[in-house]
Design an enzyme around this catalytic site. Structure first.
Site, PDB file in Angstrom:
ATOM      1  N   ASP A  16      50.700  36.992  34.131  1.00  0.00           N
ATOM      2  CA  ASP A  16      51.038  37.168  35.562  1.00  0.00           C
ATOM      3  C   ASP A  16      52.532  37.024  35.532  1.00  0.00           C
ATOM      4  OD1 ASP A  16      48.247  35.230  36.006  1.00  0.00           O
ATOM      5  OD2 ASP A  16      48.424  37.308  35.832  1.00  0.00           O
ATOM      6  N   GLU A 183      45.357  42.993  43.627  1.00  0.00           N
ATOM      7  CA  GLU A 183      45.853  41.594  43.623  1.00  0.00           C
ATOM      8  C   GLU A 183      47.246  41.850  43.198  1.00  0.00           C
ATOM      9  OE1 GLU A 183      43.073  39.958  41.088  1.00  0.00           O
ATOM     10  OE2 GLU A 183      43.625  41.358  39.322  1.00  0.00           O
TER      11      GLU A 183
END
Ligand code: 6LW
Length: 502
Positions: A16, A183
């Site tokens: 991430d 997302e």
């Protein structure tokens, strides 16, 4: 364009990624989940060399990790710089929720974390328009919904960052091309057009990056006809699961994207022992005003890397980490100078808060050694991905014991321990015959110790469950020293790592 970076840019458990550039220096932040210190930060001026500079979370109260379930904790930070202040927004999943951390010195102390109210989702992103209005865009995965996790798609609110309060009801934005789990949204204003970059397809083999654009930060957004811009799904590319991207400009002004990916090994199922890692790839805008992103390439493995920590310093070096609690609670570098002293409190590596000091495994083939004095306790070396999946070699002074814990099922092997401090060994090897039916796993984890007549191997344990695909957590492998009884002193830990040929 020759790429200045080498992929993986941040090997090992660095999922991430988010990036920003300030006066020619790049800052990169990653998820850290239940680990402390949390949200590691790295800097570079050339995108080739990255140095750890510290962490956003250095104090336990900044996140609520003490009892966080595996896979919870610090998810998907976004790092941005605005009006002289560094901002990191992040989700403390199953903890404090969405938080804003700020500082003027990213290598120094960050704020305690301002809760963001009226923001029910994950993967928060910050963007400002010309008049200073701040837009918080996020993924509407409602983890805390009473009727179970629900997904509202990509959401957005204007937000007051002083109070962390949303200034309006959330609006829904474009949520990708229909992939599951839209997302990791990131909003950018480029040449007076607003671009929304999202991940979709889930963080596994279906992961992808898609983009849309609009005249205003609130929309209406139009999806790019060429979506998804990046995905490895259905390919034999060595880097899979590519997604969760953040767009930036290189020092030469070219566009590029930092994203996560995995390096699976083994036959069809394939297992990513390094977890989700940080990669980069080049990008460019076409004459049609749409972004194009190149496939994520894997570079030829570099030479072996050797680390040797003799614990002679009064504080742990930056890459060392703990699980759900700070090292200060159980580790000392001063009580026995030159040794890392670990004081057990009854927790073992099967527990949520082990007495464990570790660091990320960053190469596919590793050889780790630890000189351990267990004359007053029990402890040793562990390779863990979570409390249900870890592979250890320990001593209590009388025996050396190897332990494989796979989905909580445990098997042990042991032999008499040599006199005095013992060098415990944990090393990995690639399975024989890469693409043969024998190569159904990522690697084997070998356990042993230096005996009076040389290396004694106690066991070799299949490593597949210590992988992004095999464990229940979003993290990756860490190796390090632990104590499960009494006090254990560690004189040094050595690590030699190298990536195998593709
Ligand atoms: C992260 C989200 C995700 O917030 O998992 O699968 C979460 N994708 O983008 C943790 O990595």
């Amino acid at each position: 364009m020759t790429r200045p970076w080498t992929n993986p840019v941040l090997p090992g458990f660095h999922p991430d990624p988010s990036i920003c550039e300030v006066d020619g220096t790049y800052y990169l932040a990653c998820s850290s989940f239940e680990h402390l210190p949390g949200i590691p930060l790295f800097t570079s001026t050339d995108l080739a060399t990255w140095e750890p500079i510290g962490h956003v979370v250095t104090r336990p109260e900044q996140l609520d990790l003490h009892d966080v379930p595996t896979a919870g904790g610090a998810w998907a930070p976004t790092i941005r710089f605005h009006d002289g202040v560094f901002h990191v927004v992040v989700t403390d999943a199953m903890g404090r929720g969405n938080l804003l951390f700020t500082t003027t010195d990213p290598a120094g102390k960050w704020s305690d974390g301002t809760p963001l109210t009226g923001v029910d989702g994950i993967d928060p992103d910050l963007a400002w328009d010309a008049d200073g209005t701040c837009y918080l865009t996020y993924s509407g995965l409602r983890l805390t919904a009473s009727d179970g996790p629900r997904h509202l798609g990509i959401q957005q609110v204007r937000i007051d960052l002083q109070t962390g309060t949303a200034l309006e009801e959330p609006r829904s934005l474009w949520s990708g091309t229909g992939g599951i789990f839209p997302e990791a949204p990131h909003l950018y204003e480029i040449d007076r057009t607003w671009y929304l970059l999202v991940a979709e397809g889930g963080t596994e083999r279906g992961h992808a990056i898609s983009i849309a654009r609009a005249p205003h930060p609130t929309g209406p957004f139009e999806g790019c006809p060429a979506n998804p811009l990046v995905t490895a799904r259905g390919t034999d590319r060595p880097v899979q699961n590519t997604g969760h991207g953040d767009l930036f400009r290189t020092p030469s002004g070219q566009w590029a994207v930092v994203c996560l990916g995995v390096r699976p090994r083994g036959m069809v199922r394939s297992w990513s022992a390094m977890g989700r890692e940080t990669f980069m790839t080049s990008a460019r805008f076409g004459d049609d005003g749409w972004l194009r992103i190149d496939p994520v390439e894997l570079d030829v493995p570099g030479p072996a890397v050797t680390l040797d920590d003799d614990f002679d310093e009064p504080a742990l070096a930056l890459p060392w980490l703990t699980v759900r609690r700070p090292a200060e609670e159980f580790a000392s570098l001063t009580e026995r100078p030159g040794w890392l002293l670990l004081t057990a409190d009854g927790a073992t590596m099967d527990d949520q808060r082990p007495v464990f000091v570790g660091r990320r495994q960053q190469h596919e083939v590793i050889d780790v050694g630890a000189v351990v004095d267990a004359s007053r306790g029990t402890g040793g070396l562990s390779l863990r991905i979570d409390e249900d999946n870890h592979i250890d070699v320990e001593t209590d002074g009388a025996v050396v014991r190897a332990r494989g814990v796979i989905a909580r099922l445990t098997q042990t092997w042991q032999a008499p321990a040599p006199e005095g401090p013992v060098t415990l060994r944990l090393w990995t090897t690639r399975p024989p015959g890469e693409f043969s039916l024998l190569a159904v796993t990522s690697d084997l984890v070998h356990l042993g110790f230096d005996g009076p007549d040389g290396l004694v191997e106690l066991a070799a344990v299949d490593g597949r469950t210590l992988s992004a695909e095999g464990a229940g957590s979003f993290t990756g492998r860490t190796f390090g020293a632990f104590a499960s009884a009494g006090t254990v002193a560690v004189d040094r830990i050595t690590y030699v790592g190298q990536d195998g040929p593709r």
